[in-house]
Write an enzyme that holds these catalytic residues in place. Structure first.
Site, short mmCIF file in Angstrom:
data_model
loop_
_atom_site.label_atom_id
_atom_site.label_comp_id
_atom_site.label_asym_id
_atom_site.label_seq_id
_atom_site.Cartn_x
_atom_site.Cartn_y
_atom_site.Cartn_z
N MET A 29 20.19 10.88 40.27
CA MET A 29 21.19 11.24 41.28
C MET A 29 22.03 10.02 41.66
O MET A 29 22.60 9.95 42.75
CB MET A 29 20.52 11.84 42.52
N HIS A 36 15.04 3.18 37.97
CA HIS A 36 15.82 3.88 36.95
C HIS A 36 15.94 3.03 35.69
O HIS A 36 15.88 3.56 34.57
CB HIS A 36 17.22 4.20 37.49
N GLN A 155 7.21 16.32 42.77
CA GLN A 155 8.34 16.80 41.96
C GLN A 155 7.98 16.78 40.48
O GLN A 155 8.31 17.72 39.74
CB GLN A 155 9.56 15.92 42.22
N LEU A 186 10.59 1.65 45.02
CA LEU A 186 12.04 1.61 44.86
C LEU A 186 12.61 3.01 45.05
O LEU A 186 12.13 3.98 44.48
CB LEU A 186 12.39 1.08 43.47
#
EC number: 6.3.2.1
Length: 509
Positions: A29, A36, A155, A186
């Site tokens: 996102m 990431h 999730q 993070l």
């Protein structure tokens, strides 16, 4: 390959048709950080597939309009980070592309058994939004691998369930939670934290990590004490739960691995964190008949996962060797008790990175693989006193876990609570061919193939019909029939199953 930015769903569909490669997909996102980067670089280093990063701020995942408006938007920086760390293409769709107004998009519901706990208690519909957007993206991109972080553990479980439920041929690869210098996981939302708020979050994360450390020693958790410490710091706790890591139900005392998960609020920012608690390191139990490939597969798995290799069959063979060498009548209990009292079976790594077997300080690695031993080992292993003695020895070795064991009753008798149980088998024809080509069984190479098949059938019958710990598949074991598969394919399959069962960040350091 030329770096590419794709913005329309039509473009992604055309691009998908033009490329001659599988895809690693990393959905984000935006507002990318080191977590990431770890996902993207892991995908790049895993294989030669094309790496596609998506940047889409999904409106269905926000609790309110203000939360959506305040979410950090750093698209130019995100593009640079993605390409710099291994992305080959970036998909940046608009809301209209993902949710076209005149198109019947499947709005999915997350499974209630996984979405009603933890974050789902107060974020009604949040995981429905996650499932909807990810399913839409997966249908557009059709990746081979999907890379996700374990930071959002709930999730991750829900998306694994989605892939399974929709029967998508996609492998989910997860990476451990990545933490900042002060222990905080993070997160794209960390930019909203003031210095004081960050200190409180750091205290919360340290308490969880300290609880994990204490659990390794005491094998228990005191939730009330943790909540008390957090409350004294005026930390607003949304939830703090001790749960089974895969069902998200209350943890039971017999669970070897459990999840300690919490959510807190600091100002307008809500953050989550968790740790995995383990009483011992994981155990893999691999059972199966002779010639199914257990030994070769187990050795490779132990090497790749850095686990101890426990060859229980070698222990029975070692005892059989000593009985033959000492000319002992194993049917006489007093004679057998004497040898069990004095025997020492030790595994040692050799210079070839393989494992040698020593009986009373004498190396018997090759001798125990002879047909003479094979002809007697099933009879000896069916003796109650022998099995009780060696099972106890094997359990002592496995007290702290961290091993992969192979045999015929590992998952049913020796380690019934192993985290992963495999039943490895193959056809009689396939197993006979393997045994005949086994360089460690030189006398088998000279036996007629038909005769070898009969010997294997006889051994199967003896192992399956013995009264004590017969060769049977454990109820919760996963059966793998290895006909037509290479050793490496079988190993990779089992490692994938292991990674699916054991969170990467759960390993006790």
């Amino acid at each position: 390959m030329k770096k590419l930015i794709i913005r329309k769903t039509e473009e992604i569909e055309n691009w998908r048709k033009d490329i001659d490669s599988e895809i690693n997909f990393i959905p984000t996102m935006g507002n990318l950080h080191d977590g990431h980067i770890k996902l993207i670089s892991t995908a790049k280093n895993d294989n030669s597939n094309i790496n596609l990063v998506s940047i889409f701020i999904n409106p269905l995942q926000f609790d309110n309009k203000l939360d959506l408006e305040n979410y950090p938007k750093t698209i130019d920086n995100d593009i640079n980070i993605s390409f710099s760390n291994g992305a080959d293409a970036i998909f940046i769709p608009s809301n209209e592309d993902i949710y076209p107004p005149n198109n019947n998009i499947s709005f999915l519901k997350a499974p209630i058994e996984l979405s009603s706990a933890l974050c789902g208690l107060n974020r009604i519909g949040h995981f429905d939004g996650v499932c909807t957007v990810v399913y839409r993206l997966l249908n557009l991109i059709k990746p081979k691998n999907l890379y996700l972080g374990e930071k959002d553990w709930q999730q991750l479980l829900i998306l694994k369930n989605l892939v399974l439920r929709k029967k998508l041929n996609i492998a989910i690869k997860s990476i451990p939670t990545q933490r900042d210098f002060d222990g905080i996981p993070l997160s794209s939302r960390n930019v909203h934290l003031s210095k004081n708020e960050r200190k409180l979050i750091s205290f919360f994360s340290r308490e969880l990590l300290e609880a994990k450390k204490n659990f390794q020693k005491e094998k228990k958790i005191n939730l009330k004490e943790i909540i008390k410490k957090l409350s004294e710091k005026k930390i607003s706790i949304e939830y703090l739960e001790h749960l089974h890591p895969y069902t998200l139900q209350k943890a039971k005392i017999e669970d070897n691995i459990s999840l300690l998960a919490g959510a807190i609020r600091c100002g307008e920012t809500r953050l989550i964190d968790h740790v995995f608690l383990m009483k011992r390191r994981p155990i893999i139990a691999i059972d199966g008949p002779a010639g199914s490939g257990k030994s070769t597969v187990t050795k490779l798995i132990a090497k790749k996962l850095k686990l101890l290799y426990l060859d229980t069959g070698a222990m029975y063979r070692a005892l059989s060797w000593l009985i033959i060498k000492e000319n002992i009548d194993f049917k006489k209990e007093n004679k057998l008790q004497n040898i069990l009292k004095d025997i020492s079976i030790v595994f040692k790594s050799n210079t070839s990175s393989h494992q040698d077997v020593y009986v009373n300080n004498y190396c018997v690695t090759e001798e125990i693989r002879s047909q003479k031993i094979s002809s007697i080992v099933s009879k000896i292993s069916s003796i109650k006193e022998v099995r009780e003695f060696l099972v106890e020895e094997q359990r002592k070795i496995g007290e702290s876990g961290g091993l992969v064991a192979e045999g015929r009753d590992i998952g049913t008798t020796v380690f019934p609570h192993a985290e992963l149980k495999i039943f490895l088998t193959a056809s009689i024809d396939e197993r006979a061919k393997r045994r005949k080509s086994d360089k460690n069984s030189k006398d088998l190479q000279e036996i007629d193939l038909h005769k070898l098949k009969e010997l294997i059938k006889q051994r199967d019958s003896e192992d399956s019909n013995r009264k004590i710990s017969p060769l049977i598949k454990a109820n919760d074991a996963i059966e793998i029939i290895t006909d037509g598969y290479s050793i490496n394919e079988v190993v990779d399959k089992i490692i994938d199953l292991y990674n699916d069962k054991i969170p990467k960040e759960s390993e006790i350091k």
